[in-house]
Enzyme design. Structure first.
Site, PDB file in Angstrom:
ATOM      1  N   LEU C  73       0.805  -1.241   0.000  1.00 55.67           N
ATOM      2  CA  LEU C  73       0.000   0.000   0.000  1.00 55.67           C
ATOM      3  C   LEU C  73       0.830   1.278   0.000  1.00 55.67           C
ATOM      4  CD1 LEU C  73      -2.929  -0.864   2.461  1.00 55.67           C
ATOM      5  CD2 LEU C  73      -2.911  -0.984  -0.033  1.00 55.67           C
ATOM      6  N   CYS C 130      -6.479  -6.248   1.000  1.00 55.18           N
ATOM      7  CA  CYS C 130      -5.063  -6.292   0.660  1.00 55.18           C
ATOM      8  C   CYS C 130      -4.359  -7.299   1.550  1.00 55.18           C
ATOM      9  CB  CYS C 130      -4.415  -4.924   0.824  1.00 55.18           C
ATOM     10  SG  CYS C 130      -2.655  -4.971   0.446  1.00 55.18           S
TER      11      CYS C 130
END
Ligand SMILES: Cc1cc2nc3c(=O)[nH]c(=O)nc-3n(C[C@H](O)[C@H](O)[C@H](O)COP(=O)(O)OP(=O)(O)OC[C@H]3O[C@@H](n4cnc5c(N)ncnc54)[C@H](O)[C@@H]3O)c2cc1C
Ligand SMILES: Cc1cc2nc3c(=O)[nH]c(=O)nc-3n(C[C@H](O)[C@H](O)[C@H](O)COP(=O)(O)OP(=O)(O)OC[C@H]3O[C@@H](n4cnc5c(N)ncnc54)[C@H](O)[C@@H]3O)c2cc1C
Ligand SMILES: Cc1cc2nc3c(=O)[nH]c(=O)nc-3n(C[C@H](O)[C@H](O)[C@H](O)COP(=O)(O)O)c2cc1C
Ligand SMILES: Cc1cc2nc3c(=O)[nH]c(=O)nc-3n(C[C@H](O)[C@H](O)[C@H](O)COP(=O)(O)O)c2cc1C
Ligand code: FES
Ligand code: FES
Lengths: 303, 255, 303, 255
Positions: C73, C130
């Site tokens: 990220l 994620c």
């Protein structure tokens, strides 16, 4: 070739390579290609209580670096496997692992009881992870409590060690592994196939008559390696690793991740000689990566 | 015995719309037992499944076999790109073909549809050699897809049908069959499932052999991908197309 | 080209093809290859509350028909995305979907609130899936109650429709989908990557510094198709489908399975022109399979 | 501008142990701005990631570029099997190379290790053209892996080291550096991370440019696969090797 030897509960393996359940039938067809005694072991097709015809066809479809199958546990039933299939296998000098399936705990127990008493069988592989039949035990493979329960009962019924075959179609593979270890599993076998689907664009329908099928082959190898790596850190029982193995490098990767032995599935369809070829190639590959004994490789990525 | 070898492509040519003829050379042809057997081809090493293709002809002296195939998807499209001199990973010969040694017919009828035609050619040659009279009905979609009419004609009488009537008789192969009543005692058929079903119903009562297709997995009898149901009462309940077949006597399996 | 048009909550798409989050940055680099206005939409890289540096490198590794990534990220944080990245994108005539990530519900809400108020943004993609950061929301993606909670709060905070991006690393994808639908999601986005691993045989360690990474590419397509097919039957909100798309046939397969639009991820790395090429090729492919309008294809395998 | 094209392989030859030289022809060479840029090659269409390889030389008149690569894994092994006449899917030129236009040095030192040597060759040629004196230190594992010594010698003085002393000076490139003090004002280096670190420490105080490697994803700056940290205080905090680099001025990133 003592370099390749290793021991696992119930299994004295001359090498860590065996065909995976469902990809090798009961061995007969492959015995025309090479001597089955060369194999580390043989894992036979799933046995259920009664004869099962399985799913409608088509039952297989190719995908990128993999394939889908939905055989649906077709098999002649445990009694006929014992009377018609095992005698042939017993002529070879390779341990035999019986893959046991069922729709109810009772069926699992019945099959385990019967087949584990056959002298040909060295261990059971408890198949709680077949994604291709509604009544095929998949519920046992995705619920830790159910998995533990069927493991406990089969363990009681079995005369030989029990390896529980885990489904990758779960949120928490480590939780599943710990649950069946606690319930008495002697070892784990992982991974079974991932539920998948392919559509026929012309017919606008799934290619596989059963709609979904189990995804196997190199496509799933990273998932298998990840799961074995995670589970190895959390359990004390050995793992038979599988999922996409095609080369000796793949085998070394599985062992480093934490598998003690490996099973080769779909690759038998591409090359029926694959297991024998991998066994022949393994010593040289071990040397290339600096290993003397198979046992040095097991869990090597964790050190 | 089935063997696996890298066979050399020594001939490759388009013979009709999307349809190709390829000749392969190696040790494998010496292992062929019957017409109707197939080879199982790994078209690219990165493929996950082999593709079964019937042996359409073979010459043991020259160590060659011929296949005829049609582009239907990714695999056959890739196959069509191969060139003479390239090698193909071939496993075979597979399965049980037409029981040529035990056929006692005097006059044989062959009914082939589309890409089901190929195995019948090798069969026709061997029937002729045995002195059996051969009549062939070939069904295609339209004129552009017609192939091997001449080759069959050298072996006996040939009728061609096309679905749209653009060549030969218009309609399905089954429409020709009534006219042939009494001109054969055994029939052999290969083609799409619907055609086989229609043919076997029309020719009910005759001794007949059908070659059946299904998506294969292993191709050697080990994976149960290719089963077809046997009639009620059969002790096993099923047959494996790749191993027990692809050729079955009518009635042995449920179409 | 009205044949390719379709509408989804917040999105008027001139075609159903968009780049997937994380595989297209904020668009700038790809604008050198083609006019971004050609795209159905653009899904931008995940935004978090603060700047994140992400994981150590290596962050990517190739696998059979796929790749692993563990970027972690990395992004400049929502404020700088709004001030530095969005102005550029607003010059193009393509809807923009902002991928929103966080470690806590509060962070998700903060990011959603801020970014949804930027006029460039047409919808949010709530990234609860994620697999590559411990504090990256993966817990929200594997627990239906948490997923519902974050959806509910983000939905309240957002000025634009919210698509929830589901993780495939779960036992029950349908349960997850229904939970977020009930919590107010306007649409779904599926699938994110599957957690995987590859080992370096020489170093005997995972190639990816983060150990595990997310598996994407054609390898996972059958899993994506299966999940979309199953979810489509059980929810009434539209799905943006993704996972292994490389060809127009793949796109048709996703739409038939139940997606209304599709996102193309890893394939942008093989071919930076892929989205544009697929858009150009789609009409001809639709004709080949007998479709006149994109909308006819959506869910076509269920009829 | 980066373009994607099917370039033709017009020359391919093994030049040292596991090391190959390949010349590609197409429109791409016209786009090269600087030495130190790379091409991003899709070796097989079934691969998921391209492989970055530095441009080792280029000839815009002949529309060619040369790459030098070493077999390290599956991709480079497959690349080595390609033949003249084959085509390669190439994306490039990528990244920012050595800022040749703004270099004001009079005497340059080039330090290359192993397969980090290639981009320095194209750089050396351009430095020479600008009238800058070039001294090169090349480090290899052992004699069999030495390449391009002659090529560099045509452009200036060359020192070769091998780890095992089987050729040239025994040891690492850094051991040569003290002897060269005062013979250059700017240095350029490319090689394994450990070497770059050692070189930049040894040559602290000089103006220096380092070409850095990492596993790439997109190769165009969009995926954040290839980041390297910038020193504390840097406003962005990182650099992308594929886009901001692969060449950085010393101190711009943390090694
Ligand atoms: C015993 C046997 C013998 C065969 N002999 C021949 C032959 O001589 N010449 C020839 O052209 N083809 C023959 N086939 C069919 C051939 O195997 C398929 O056409 C081929 O596998 C399709 O591969 P593909 O990758 O091109 O198509 P895919 O992309 O796999 O599929 C495309 C389409 O082809 C059809 N198809 C796929 N597999 C089969 C199959 N096993 N049987 C029938 N149709 C299929 C389906 O309709 C599918 O939608 C034979 C099949 C069998 C089982
Ligand atoms: C900007 C740039 C320029 C490069 N220029 C050249 C060049 O001119 N000549 C050349 O031979 N190589 C060069 N490389 C390295 C080259 O990209 C890798 O060797 C190649 O990608 C390895 O691919 P593979 O499939 O053979 O190996 P893989 O199977 O992917 O990996 C094998 C081994 O190669 C190493 N490796 C993998 N990727 C990289 C990478 N990106 N950088 C360094 N090592 C890696 C790792 O040690 C790995 O274990 C360059 C890399 C970058 C980033
Ligand atoms: C055609 C086919 C049939 C299978 N049948 C079984 C089975 O009966 N029991 C079982 O536990 N696993 C079965 N499997 C799963 C394999 O044993 C193995 O776990 C899986 O295929 C992953 O390995 P692979 O990628 O090497 O094929 C089957 C797999 C295939 C492809
Ligand atoms: C390098 C990379 C970075 C990604 N970053 C994100 C991200 O920031 N947010 C997100 O929701 N998904 C992210 N994804 C997942 C993709 O958006 C997509 O869901 C997934 O890759 C499957 O599609 P594909 O097979 O086409 O790549 C990333 C994927 C890759 C390969
Ligand atoms: S294809 Fe495997 S048994 Fe027939
Ligand atoms: S490789 Fe994608 S940003 Fe550098």
């Amino acid at each position: 070739m003592t370099r390749l030897r290793l021991s696992m509960p119930g299994l004295d393996l001359k090498n860590p390579i065996m065909p995976a359940s469902g990809c090798f039938g009961f061995g007969k067809e492959f015995s025309e290609f090479y001597d089955l005694s060369e194999l580390g072991a043989v894992i036979i097709k799933a046995a259920t209580g009664e004869t099962r015809y399985g799913n409608p066809t088509p039952r297989v479809a190719e995908t990128s670096a993999g394939m889908l199958n939905a055989i649906g546990l077709q098999n002649p039933g445990v009694d006929r496997i014992i009377s018609e299939e095992l005698p042939y296998l017993s002529e070879y000098n390779a341990p035999v692992i019986a893959n046991v399936a069922g729709s109810t705990v009772e069926e699992y127990v019945e099959v385990a009881e019967k087949i584990s008493r056959d002298h040909t069988i060295n261990a059971l592989e408890l198949n709680i992870s077949c994604p291709n039949v509604k009544e095929g035990g998949v519920q046992f493979g995705t619920d830790a409590a159910l998995a533990a329960e069927v493991t406990r009962q089969v363990k009681q019924a079995s005369e030989v060690p029990v390896y529980v075959k885990l489904s990758p179609n779960v949120t928490d593979i480590v939780g599943m592994a710990k649950a069946v270890e606690k319930a008495g599993a002697d070892g784990l076998s992982m991974i079974n196939t991932l539920a998948g689907m392919r559509l026929d664009l012309h017919r606008r329908k799934p290619i596989i008559a059963n709609q979904t099928g189990g995804l196997s082959g190199p496509a799933i190898k990273p998932i298998a390696i990840r799961m074995i790596y995670q589970v190895y850190q959390e359990v004390d029982i050995p793992i038979i690793g599988m999922g996409g193995i095609e080369t000796v490098e793949d085998i070394i990767e599985f062992l480093l991740a934490g598998a003690s032995a490996v099973a080769v599935g779909s690759a038998n369809f591409k090359n029926p000689f694959i297991c024998k070829e991998l066994i022949d190639q393994l010593p040289e590959a071990m040397e290339r990566y600096g290993f003397d004994q198979v046992e040095e490789m097991i869990g090597g990525a964790h050190r | 015995m089935m063997i696996r070898e890298e066979m050399e492509i020594i001939f490759h040519e388009r013979i009709a719309e999307d349809t190709y003829r390829m000749t392969l050379q190696g040790d494998l042809p010496a292992e062929i037992r019957q017409p109707g057997q197939f080879v199982h081809i790994l078209i690219d090493q990165s493929d996950s499944l082999r593709r079964p293709i019937s042996i359409a002809d073979a010459d043991t002296a020259k160590q060659t076999l011929t296949i005829l195939y049609k582009i239907l998807g990714r695999g056959t499209a890739a196959l069509s790109k191969k060139q003479s001199g390239d090698h193909l990973d071939v496993l075979g010969p597979g399965g049980n073909g037409f029981p040529i040694d035990s056929i006692t017919a005097e006059r044989a009828l062959l009914v082939g549809g589309g890409i089901g035609v190929p195995p019948l050619y090798y069969l026709a040659k061997q029937l002729k050699e045995k002195g059996i009279e051969v009549t062939t009905v070939l069904g295609f979609q339209h004129e552009a897809s017609v192939f091997f009419e001449e080759e069959f004609r050298e072996l006996g009488e040939v009728f061609v049908t096309t679905n749209d009537g653009s060549y030969g008789n218009k309609g399905f192969v089954t429409e020709i069959l009534p006219a042939l009543e009494g001109r054969f005692d055994t029939y052999f058929s290969c083609g799409p499932a619907v055609m086989l079903k229609a043919v076997s119903e029309k020719l009910d009562g005759y001794e007949g052999y059908l070659s059946i297709e299904e998506r294969l997995g292993c191709g050697v009898g080990a994976c149960f991908a290719c089963v077809v149901q046997a009639p009620e009462g059969d002790s096993k309940g099923y047959r494996k197309i790749c191993h027990d077949g692809p050729v079955f006597r009518t009635g042995e399996v449920i179409l």
